[in-house]
Design a protein around this motif. Structure first.
Motif, PDB file in Angstrom:
ATOM      1  N   ASP A  56     -25.040  67.309  70.017  1.00 14.41           N
ATOM      2  CA  ASP A  56     -23.904  66.867  70.826  1.00 14.41           C
ATOM      3  C   ASP A  56     -23.939  65.345  70.915  1.00 14.41           C
ATOM      4  O   ASP A  56     -24.814  64.766  71.552  1.00 14.41           O
ATOM      5  CB  ASP A  56     -24.017  67.504  72.215  1.00 14.41           C
ATOM      6  N   LYS A  63     -18.605  67.001  68.605  1.00 11.05           N
ATOM      7  CA  LYS A  63     -17.822  66.437  69.715  1.00 11.05           C
ATOM      8  C   LYS A  63     -17.729  64.919  69.586  1.00 11.05           C
ATOM      9  O   LYS A  63     -17.843  64.174  70.566  1.00 11.05           O
ATOM     10  CB  LYS A  63     -18.430  66.845  71.056  1.00 11.05           C
ATOM     11  N   GLU A 110     -15.717  67.098  64.575  1.00  9.20           N
ATOM     12  CA  GLU A 110     -14.954  67.509  65.752  1.00  9.20           C
ATOM     13  C   GLU A 110     -14.517  68.957  65.586  1.00  9.20           C
ATOM     14  O   GLU A 110     -14.064  69.356  64.513  1.00  9.20           O
ATOM     15  CB  GLU A 110     -13.719  66.626  65.945  1.00  9.20           C
ATOM     16  N   GLU A 111     -14.655  69.755  66.648  1.00  6.18           N
ATOM     17  CA  GLU A 111     -14.190  71.141  66.677  1.00  6.18           C
ATOM     18  C   GLU A 111     -14.708  71.966  65.494  1.00  6.18           C
ATOM     19  O   GLU A 111     -14.023  72.863  65.011  1.00  6.18           O
ATOM     20  CB  GLU A 111     -12.652  71.183  66.715  1.00  6.18           C
TER      21      GLU A 111
END
Length: 349
Positions: free
Chosen positions: A135, A185, A215-216
């Motif tokens: 993260d 993220k 991302e995602e």
């Protein structure tokens, strides 16, 4: 793929809530012509991640190719769980072209890699690569990379502190075992946060690693599949805090399952979960919740004080049971105190 060729396996590791399930969903939707199988190992008896992935099953990865091993570490139950599961996947009428393994967020990946040396499967399967998710926002904030000066100050003040925190050891072992690190993220971290996270990971990595922002869960599958790393053959290049141990323990962490009544206001529940992280150091919460007056179940995913919810599918004929898995370090998990925050009307009952 001939029947004599080894089936490649990608091990996807990463800390709690780093986005492993989201990445696997993306790979399932973009299989590049490959027939996939997925093995999910969760910490806790409520199979949230496996259920999410089964909802994405299709002809390239049918439901029978998605296997969940809950409430047990696969690297600690090799003979009883892991080997039979892998053998069952390889024995499917249509053998998978590639197997994805999502480890528990608390797992140490190296003991799992050692399992691939078992005679029953070694000649038929290989670790194509280890992908570690981190993260970006959390790493940039230093949550899993303790400040050296601060740690030293603590050691000087307290002679009993002679080792790193369990969380940092898990994080460092996952990075050390990886072939590629994905910073998830990235949009939340921003450019400065990404730069800081990269610096932390580069400092922890035992060798130079590709570090990619994501991302995602969106990344070109060709970047992370087909690495041909044969990771089971170069364990010496993947150091661990637990090298030399015959086994490893998970006593640093604990989990509790909390049953809830129907929820009137999801925002109140989100606030309660954030409070658990803030006041009781709870690391992770996940599960399904019934919301009064709503025909769809609410999926809850929380990492620290960051709580995300979405209605994922109708309850249908299934019982409207609300249940959350709550995970924390062992000394922080007090079931009664946790329940008192999530279901305040039962406090003192």
């Amino acid at each position: 793929m001939s029947d004599l060729s080894k089936i490649p396996v990608t091990v996807i590791t990463g800390f709690l809530g780093s986005g492993k399930t989201t990445l696997i969903r993306h790979l399932m939707l973009n299989p590049q012509g490959k027939r996939l199988a997925v093995l999910v190992n969760e910490f806790g008896s409520v199979g949230v991640d496996g259920d999410i992935l089964k909802s994405c099953a299709d002809e390239n990865c049918p439901a029978e190719n998605i296997v969940e091993l809950a409430n047990g570490c696969i690297c600690c139950t090799v003979a009883d769980d892991f080997i039979p599961t892998i053998e069952a996947l390889m024995a499917l009428p249509q053998r998978p072209d590639h197997i994805l393994i999502e480890t528990s967020g608390l797992a140490l990946p190296k003991p799992l890699l050692k399992a691939f040396d078992w005679p029953a499967i070694r000649s038929r399967i290989t670790v194509d690569g280890v992908i570690a998710l981190a993260d970006a926002e959390a790493v940039a904030a230093g949550r899993f990379a303790p400040d050296v000066d601060a740690v030293q100050a603590q050691r000087e003040a307290d002679d009993s502190i002679d080792h790193e925190t369990p969380l940092s050891e898990v994080f460092e072992d996952q990075i050390a075992c990886a072939d590629i690190v994905l910073l998830s993220k990235a949009d939340l971290a921003g450019d400065a946060g990404l730069a800081a996270a990269r610096a932390v990971i580069e400092a922890e990595a035992p060798r130079r690693l590709p570090i990619l922002a994501m991302e995602e869960g969106r990344i070109d599958p060709a970047v992370i599949l087909g690495l041909n790393a044969a990771a089971e053959d170069d364990l010496h290049a993947r150091p661990s805090h637990h090298d030399g141990h015959d086994d490893h323990e998970h006593d640093d962490f604990d989990t509790v399952v909390i049953d809830l009544p129907e929820v009137a206001d999801p925002e109140t529940l989100k606030s309660a979960i954030a409070r658990l992280a803030r006041e009781q150091n709870i690391l992770r919460a996940k599960g399904y919740v019934a919301v009064a007056g709503k025909p769809m179940r609410l999926l809850v995913q929380a990492v620290g004080e960051r709580v995300r919810t979405q209605f994922d599918r109708p309850w249908g004929d299934a019982p409207r049971l609300s249940r959350l898995v709550v995970i924390g370090e062992h000394d922080d998990v007090d079931p009664a105190a946790i329940r008192a925050v999530l279901v305040p009307e039962t406090a003192g009952a």
